[in-house]
Design a protein around this motif. Sequence first.
Motif, PDB file in Angstrom:
ATOM      1  N   ARG A   1      -9.236   3.143  -2.627  1.00 17.27           N
ATOM      2  CA  ARG A   1      -8.675   4.438  -2.233  1.00 17.27           C
ATOM      3  C   ARG A   1      -9.428   4.898  -1.002  1.00 17.27           C
ATOM      4  NH1 ARG A   1      -9.587   9.640  -1.693  1.00 17.27           N
ATOM      5  NH2 ARG A   1      -7.999  11.141  -2.265  1.00 17.27           N
ATOM      6  N   SER A   2      -8.692   5.118   0.068  1.00 15.61           N
ATOM      7  CA  SER A   2      -9.322   5.619   1.287  1.00 15.61           C
ATOM      8  C   SER A   2      -8.655   6.924   1.695  1.00 15.61           C
ATOM      9  CB  SER A   2      -9.241   4.588   2.419  1.00 15.61           C
ATOM     10  OG  SER A   2      -7.905   4.414   2.822  1.00 15.61           O
TER      11      SER A   2
ATOM     12  N   TYR B   1      -4.585   0.841  -1.800  1.00 18.24           N
ATOM     13  CA  TYR B   1      -4.245  -0.518  -1.410  1.00 18.24           C
ATOM     14  C   TYR B   1      -5.149  -1.488  -2.168  1.00 18.24           C
ATOM     15  CZ  TYR B   1      -8.441  -0.594   1.530  1.00 18.24           C
ATOM     16  OH  TYR B   1      -9.738  -0.555   1.967  1.00 18.24           O
TER      17      TYR B   1
ATOM     18  N   ASN C   1       0.010   6.944   9.690  1.00 14.94           N
ATOM     19  CA  ASN C   1      -0.032   6.814  11.149  1.00 14.94           C
ATOM     20  C   ASN C   1       1.405   6.893  11.638  1.00 14.94           C
ATOM     21  OD1 ASN C   1      -0.435   6.132  13.805  1.00 14.94           O
ATOM     22  ND2 ASN C   1      -1.783   4.394  13.350  1.00 14.94           N
TER      23      ASN C   1
ATOM     24  N   GLY D   1     -12.917   2.903   2.313  1.00 20.94           N
ATOM     25  CA  GLY D   1     -12.676   3.671   1.096  1.00 20.94           C
ATOM     26  C   GLY D   1     -13.528   3.231  -0.067  1.00 20.94           C
TER      27      GLY D   1
ATOM     28  N   ASP E   1       0.915   0.638   8.915  1.00 27.50           N
ATOM     29  CA  ASP E   1      -0.405   0.304   9.435  1.00 27.50           C
ATOM     30  C   ASP E   1      -1.363   0.114   8.259  1.00 27.50           C
ATOM     31  OD1 ASP E   1      -2.385  -0.077  11.376  1.00 27.50           O
ATOM     32  OD2 ASP E   1      -2.943   2.041  11.357  1.00 27.50           O
TER      33      ASP E   1
ATOM     34  N   GLN F   1      -7.068   7.964   4.464  1.00 26.42           N
ATOM     35  CA  GLN F   1      -6.348   7.735   5.712  1.00 26.42           C
ATOM     36  C   GLN F   1      -4.934   8.288   5.598  1.00 26.42           C
ATOM     37  OE1 GLN F   1      -6.645   3.521   6.307  1.00 26.42           O
ATOM     38  NE2 GLN F   1      -8.712   3.650   7.107  1.00 26.42           N
TER      39      GLN F   1
ATOM     40  N   CYS G   1      -4.354   0.014   5.620  1.00 29.51           N
ATOM     41  CA  CYS G   1      -5.488   0.879   5.288  1.00 29.51           C
ATOM     42  C   CYS G   1      -6.761   0.045   5.302  1.00 29.51           C
ATOM     43  CB  CYS G   1      -5.315   1.478   3.895  1.00 29.51           C
ATOM     44  SG  CYS G   1      -3.894   2.556   3.744  1.00 29.51           S
TER      45      CYS G   1
ATOM     46  N   ARG H   1       0.525   5.217   1.574  1.00 30.55           N
ATOM     47  CA  ARG H   1      -0.275   6.133   2.377  1.00 30.55           C
ATOM     48  C   ARG H   1       0.483   7.446   2.450  1.00 30.55           C
ATOM     49  NH1 ARG H   1      -3.386   4.763   7.731  1.00 30.55           N
ATOM     50  NH2 ARG H   1      -2.868   2.661   7.108  1.00 30.55           N
TER      51      ARG H   1
ATOM     52  N   CYS I   1      -4.799   6.903   0.801  1.00 31.80           N
ATOM     53  CA  CYS I   1      -4.186   5.579   0.852  1.00 31.80           C
ATOM     54  C   CYS I   1      -4.714   4.737  -0.307  1.00 31.80           C
ATOM     55  CB  CYS I   1      -4.507   4.886   2.176  1.00 31.80           C
ATOM     56  SG  CYS I   1      -3.707   3.271   2.322  1.00 31.80           S
TER      57      CYS I   1
ATOM     58  N   GLN J   1       0.842  -1.188   0.000  1.00 38.69           N
ATOM     59  CA  GLN J   1       0.000   0.000   0.000  1.00 38.69           C
ATOM     60  C   GLN J   1       0.876   1.236   0.000  1.00 38.69           C
ATOM     61  OE1 GLN J   1      -2.097  -0.359   3.740  1.00 38.69           O
ATOM     62  NE2 GLN J   1      -0.573   0.864   4.812  1.00 38.69           N
TER      63      GLN J   1
END
Length: 195
Positions: free
Chosen positions: A123-124, A113, A129, A140, A135, A126, A137, A101, A111, A99
């Motif tokens: 696609r989100s 993934y 982190n 999305g 971390d 986020q 994702c 991010r 993000c 992924q």
Amino acid sequence: MARQRIDWRTTSHRGSLRRACGHGNGFTLIEMVLVIIIVGIIFSLGSVMLGKVFSSYSAKQEIAEADWQAKVALERAARELRAVRTATDADLDVASTAQVRFIDTDGNGVCFYRDPPTNRIMRSAQAPNIGVPGDPCGGGDSLADHITALSFSYWASNGAATAVTASVYYITVDMTVADGVYNSGFRTNVRPRNF
């Protein structure tokens, strides 16, 4: 004696019709059965050929759709990757090759993934982190179906692979699309504008 009047047109016509057909009783049962068998063979061969044409057309349509979706998703990911804000750990997470991010120049978290159960590229919104690099994702929107592999590689300006965010010069996105017998790979290299 009275003469009987004969209609020569009717009699000669019936005789010529019998002579033209070769017999006077029409088609025989054997001839009719042979015609039915031949017509049946022609129709069955025709239906098999038409079935193959329609299934081939349908398969080509599915391949074109999967290919188009993958290209659009790859182009969107490339376009958004060009807008990564900075090459810092706060703005780009390079801990995972499955992924990517990052935070874009407008301050939005992004993000990309692959969701393995559905074989979709997602696609989100986020952001990285900071406490947990790599971390995963989640959530999305789906961008494309039939994505069987998605990976991100990070490269320094000298062309060597890197896992250090500060030395990332460009990002490679590799995607594999598979739908039935169709299997194709796509790759693009992206250089963010602010690196």
